[in-house]
Enzyme design. Structure first.
Site, mmCIF file in Angstrom:
data_model
loop_
_atom_site.group_PDB
_atom_site.id
_atom_site.type_symbol
_atom_site.label_atom_id
_atom_site.label_comp_id
_atom_site.label_asym_id
_atom_site.label_seq_id
_atom_site.Cartn_x
_atom_site.Cartn_y
_atom_site.Cartn_z
ATOM 1 N N ASP A 158 18.731 -26.720 13.838
ATOM 2 C CA ASP A 158 18.593 -26.147 12.509
ATOM 3 C C ASP A 158 19.506 -24.939 12.359
ATOM 4 O O ASP A 158 20.555 -24.885 12.993
ATOM 5 C CB ASP A 158 17.108 -25.795 12.267
ATOM 6 C CG ASP A 158 16.697 -25.977 10.819
ATOM 7 O OD1 ASP A 158 17.234 -25.263 9.972
ATOM 8 O OD2 ASP A 158 15.840 -26.835 10.552
ATOM 9 N N HIS A 220 15.825 -20.976 7.248
ATOM 10 C CA HIS A 220 15.301 -22.334 7.378
ATOM 11 C C HIS A 220 14.876 -22.658 8.813
ATOM 12 O O HIS A 220 13.775 -23.168 9.050
ATOM 13 C CB HIS A 220 16.400 -23.293 6.907
ATOM 14 C CG HIS A 220 16.009 -24.709 6.720
ATOM 15 N ND1 HIS A 220 16.096 -25.641 7.728
ATOM 16 C CD2 HIS A 220 15.538 -25.376 5.629
ATOM 17 C CE1 HIS A 220 15.706 -26.822 7.261
ATOM 18 N NE2 HIS A 220 15.359 -26.684 5.991
ATOM 19 N N SER A 547 11.623 -30.645 4.661
ATOM 20 C CA SER A 547 11.999 -29.826 5.822
ATOM 21 C C SER A 547 10.782 -29.227 6.508
ATOM 22 O O SER A 547 10.796 -28.989 7.707
ATOM 23 C CB SER A 547 12.859 -28.641 5.377
ATOM 24 O OG SER A 547 14.206 -29.004 5.303
#
Ligand SMILES: *[C@@H]1O[C@H](CO)[C@@H](O)[C@H](O)[C@H]1NC(C)=O
Ligand SMILES: *[C@@H]1O[C@H](CO)[C@@H](O)[C@H](O)[C@H]1NC(C)=O
Ligand SMILES: *[C@@H]1O[C@H](CO)[C@@H](O)[C@H](O)[C@H]1NC(C)=O
Ligand SMILES: *[C@@H]1O[C@H](CO)[C@@H](O)[C@H](O)[C@H]1NC(C)=O
Ligand SMILES: *[C@@H]1O[C@H](CO)[C@@H](O)[C@H](O)[C@H]1NC(C)=O
Ligand SMILES: *[C@@H]1O[C@H](CO)[C@@H](O)[C@H](O)[C@H]1NC(C)=O
Length: 767
Positions: A158, A220, A547
């Protein structure tokens, strides 16, 4: 003595090898001719698949492979001094990623051993602009049996990590990672260090730059890692909301971070390298929340995850946020566990009351204490005044010809982040903001953080609010904060944004596989989120997207891996799918937020259903699938060429000597059957493996889709031992006219029942 030129040594040894083997194939006895240098300056990163000189696989070490790869480049550096080579691969694919002009790439085609080159894509991250804890009580039994995932290593590919965050502190005093772990910790000095929780942190970003560390500069990656394996952090809240303990699904699992994504997305060349390193480092589970629909041979995630299977590693991926548009679903290969997003029963409730007395419930994560409520202020619908795109979406600069001072402004979702819209309104003097959904966002609400009092409302409510604002001469509204509520209904529901099947690429495997919590998920955040949630190194933040759904399942898969270390990736996946539930807390079919009418969600939205961790621990039976099966499936796919096959599998033997299998014949835990033109019936085989009680008898129960007869043979399966396999067939016959078009489906269900066990598979029949 001069040391010999390594390239010559390599080529000479290959020459000898070829003489010995006298094998046909790429003519490696000639040195690769150097490519002419093409004088154009716009290079892009190409992923280049090649074959080792015939006879060499297994004989080239990675240094020799590198030399072979470099021999394809016209030279080492560009004008700018930038190196051409981005990454070389020695496991996920045979090939490399390099900067080339289109002309240079075209010239590669004439070179020995060349397979295919294509410009890499940047895969989008799967967060919407915008958390909950998956019924942690549900996990209690599984947490105990699995020691919360202790000893399992989860790789998160990620945007990196904020290592100092308490979610990655060794709060539970974990043992060191298992001896098989070979990863590194490349955290820059002063940014924190690895521990028995965060065991590895590496990055694959090229070229070197300030972002060239494993540190998360986007948020994220930290959020996703926190959901999967975050350590417990007590008394967490976001400006007073959702107070409680934040914990990942597998709080005792080890975290290995592979930064392959930038804010703008994840270049395939980085992802492939990250997956390769994770496999070589000895991880158990790979978690990926990015991707776009693409043919298998052009997708880094799909190729990488196929190689991961060879080491018994299950890859879990998000489905993407392209819903409710059909067939825009990514990471849809059958060896991946593809996850869609569901809402949870937790809301951060805000109430909007109009001057005419109508009341609407919405959400915001930024809830000032009650003194922040705003009462009977004028309501402005900028669209009504002068309809421009800029005004509809409250873009910066669009408020200039409006007087919004002291008023509440209606803004449509999309184009810019809701927080930014609230700043635009604030800067123009506005006192409040209402973010209204577009039709396709339906009933899905997110707890956005706003710079002024604000609320996010559904599309249905938006219609009524707009009607009022248009018909009333002096419309007014009030905004009241209610704090966090639990058990909101209906829940779970499928998020409007969650990507939908059917896949147009995988030949007819039902996707997504399962859904998991993905709306308003609270997890670690590396920055001050601007919502008063404290400083960056202890901040938590709400985010929504598939996600956020995938890492829930990655964490649960880690727990299952701990309880069942001998299970294959396909068995873990099967356990999660056949125990998933399809009803909400009121025992109605899970509904679809995108329907705007609480219509039941179809299998293309929810797959096998919502994950149920405690049931997945003990599924009774599983559908196992071998690598050979997946290869036969690939060979049976429309349009599969020898070139594509080798790009996906890295297996140079083509399909000619392999069994070909139709997608519906693959031993998959869900059944999707395409009748084909004029088809009336089809029979698909399945095999189940007993992982429940040694002596057990299962009976089949079938819910037939409308207009379809389903005949299962045999109807009873009797097992004498654990690990025993039984075969059965499912004959599906149309009794009426077939569903119209690929997107219309008839749905039913096949369930093997034995005592407490219910092993369920959706049956989906398409044209
Ligand atoms: C390529 O080079 C030409 C001439 O040297 C220049 O005008 C152009 O801006 C360059 N393009 C890029 C993308 O660097
Ligand atoms: C490599 O080729 C590029 C493209 O023509 C050229 O600009 C660059 O100067 C070359 N580099 C070297 C070290 O020769
Ligand atoms: C509508 O907006 C445009 C662009 O901002 C502006 O030029 C125009 O004068 C406005 N019309 C009215 C009636 O306010
Ligand atoms: C804007 O509206 C407010 C309240 O209606 C009013 O007091 C103010 O004078 C207006 N400002 C302008 C520039 O018209
Ligand atoms: C809007 O644009 C102005 C002028 O460019 C800028 O100063 C301001 O920060 C922008 N506001 C937002 C919310 O982006
Ligand atoms: C299935 O279809 C085939 C031909 O397509 C037909 O011969 C056969 O009788 C059908 N079976 C059933 C049970 O309808």
């Amino acid at each position: 003595m001069e040391s010999p030129n390594p390239r010559l040594v390599l080529l000479t040894s290959l020459f000898l090898l070829l003489l010995l083997l006298a094998a046909p194939g790429p003519n490696s006895t000639q040195a690769q001719q150097l490519l002419p240098i093409v004088k154009t300056n716009s290079t892009q990163i190409f992923i280049v698949h090649v074959q080792c000189p015939r006879g060499s696989p297994g004989l080239l070490n990675s240094e020799e492979l590198n030399e072979w790869y470099f021999s394809y480049l016209p030279n080492i550096t560009l004008d700018s001094g930038e190196p051409r080579m981005i990454h070389t691969y020695d496991y996920v694919i045979t090939g490399f990623a390099a900067r080339l002009t289109a002309d240079e790439a075209a010239l590669l085609e004439s070179m020995d051993g060349f397979v295919f080159a294509y410009p890499e894509k940047i895969q989008p991250l799967h967060t919407t602009y915008t958390p909950e804890l998956l019924g942690l009580d549900q996990l209690n039994g599984l947490w105990e049996h699995s020691s919360k995932g202790e000893g399992v290593i989860v790789a998160v590919l990620d945007t990196g990590i904020l290592p100092n965050h308490p979610s990655f502190a060794d709060t539970l005093k974990l043992p060191p990672p298992p001896l098989k772990w070979r990863g590194r910790c490349d955290l820059p000095a002063g940014s924190g260090s690895c521990n028995n929780k965060l065991v590895g942190a590496q990055h694959f970003i090229v070229p070197a730059g300030p972002s060239n560390t494993p540190i998360d500069d986007a948020g994220h990656g930290t959020h996703v890692a926190g959901i999967a394996v975050g350590s417990p952090v007590y008394n967490v809240d976001v400006s007073g909301l959702a107070r409680g303990t934040a914990s990942g699904m597998a709080p005792s699992a080890h975290l290995a971070v592979y930064k392959v994504c930038l804010k703008r997305g994840c270049p395939d060349s980085f992802s492939l390298k990250g997956i390769e390193k994770a496999i070589q480092d000895g991880v158990d589970i790979i978690q990926i929340s990015n991707g776009a629909p693409d043919e298998f041979h052009l997708s880094g995630n799909i190729k990488g995850s196929f190689r991961a299977l060879h080491k018994g590693i299950l890859t879990i991926c998000s489905a993407q946020n392209q819903g409710p548009i059909p067939s825009l679903i990514s990471n849809d290969a059958p060896w991946i566990l593809t996850v869609g997003a569901a809402s949870t029963g937790r809301r951060n409730t805000v109430v909007l009351k109009l001057g005419n007395g109508m009341v609407f419930n919405g959400e915001s994560s930024n809830q000032p204490d009650p003194s922040g409520n705003i009462v009977d202020l004028p309501l402005v619908n900028p669209i009504g005044v002068n309809r421009t795109h800029e005004k509809m979406f409250c873009l910066n600069g669009s408020m200039t010809d409006l007087n919004v001072t002291g008023k509440i402004v209606i803004c449509r979702k999309e184009f810019t982040e809701p927080h930014e819209k609230s700043k635009v309104v604030k800067e123009a003097g506005g006192a409040g903001i209402i973010i209204v959904n577009q039709k396709w966002s339906g009933d899905t609400l997110s707890s956005y953080s706003f710079a002024i009092p604000g609320i996010h409302v559904t599309y249905k409510d938006m219609r009524k609010i707009l009607d009022y604002s248009i018909t009333e001469t002096n419309p007014t509204a009030s905004i009241t904060f209610k704090g966090t509520e639990f058990g909101v209904r209906p829940s779970p529901s499928i998020a409007a944004f969650s990507s939908r099947g059917p896949s147009s690429i995988n030949g007819g495997i039902l996707k997504p596989d399962v859904i998991a919590p993905g709306v308003n998920i609270l997890s670690a955040w590396p920055f001050d989120a601007g919502d008063g949630s404290a400083k960056s190194d202890d901040a938590f933040h709400f985010e929504s997207g598939t996600s956020m759904a995938a890492p829930h399942v990655s964490g649960i898969a880690a727990l299952l891996k701990k309880v069942h270390p001998d299970w294959t990736p396909a068995m873990i996946k099967s356990a999660l799918m056949t125990t998933a539930y399809t009803e909400d807390r009121d025992k109605n079919r899970i509904t679809d937020d995108a329907s705007n009418s609480r219509a039941p969600a179809n299998a293309f939205a929810i797959g096998a259903g919502h994950v149920n961790p405690s049931a997945a621990e003990d599924p009774g039976l599983v559908y196992d699938t071998s690598i050979e099966d997946y290869m036969s499936y690939l060979c049976g796919l429309n349009g599969m060429s020898p070139r594509k096959f080798i790009m996906i599998t890295s297996d140079p033997s083509a399909c000619s000597n392999k069994k070909k299998m139709a997608a519906e014949e693959l031993n998959y835990p869900s059944i999707q059957v395409s009748m084909g033109w004029g088809g009336k019936n089809k029979t698909v085989p399945r095999t189940v493996t007993n992982v429940g009680k040694a002596n057990s008898i299962y009976m089949v129960t079938v819910v037939e889709p409308n207009g379809v007869k389903v005949d299962v043979n045999p109807k009873t399966l009797e097992f004498d031992s654990i690990g025993e396999e039984k075969k059965f067939t499912v004959e599906i016959s149309l009794t009426g006219s077939p569903p119209a078009g690929q997107r219309e489906a008839w749905e039913g269900r096949l369930v093997w029942v034995s005592g407490k066990y219910q092993v369920a598979s959706p049956i989906v029949v398409v044209e």
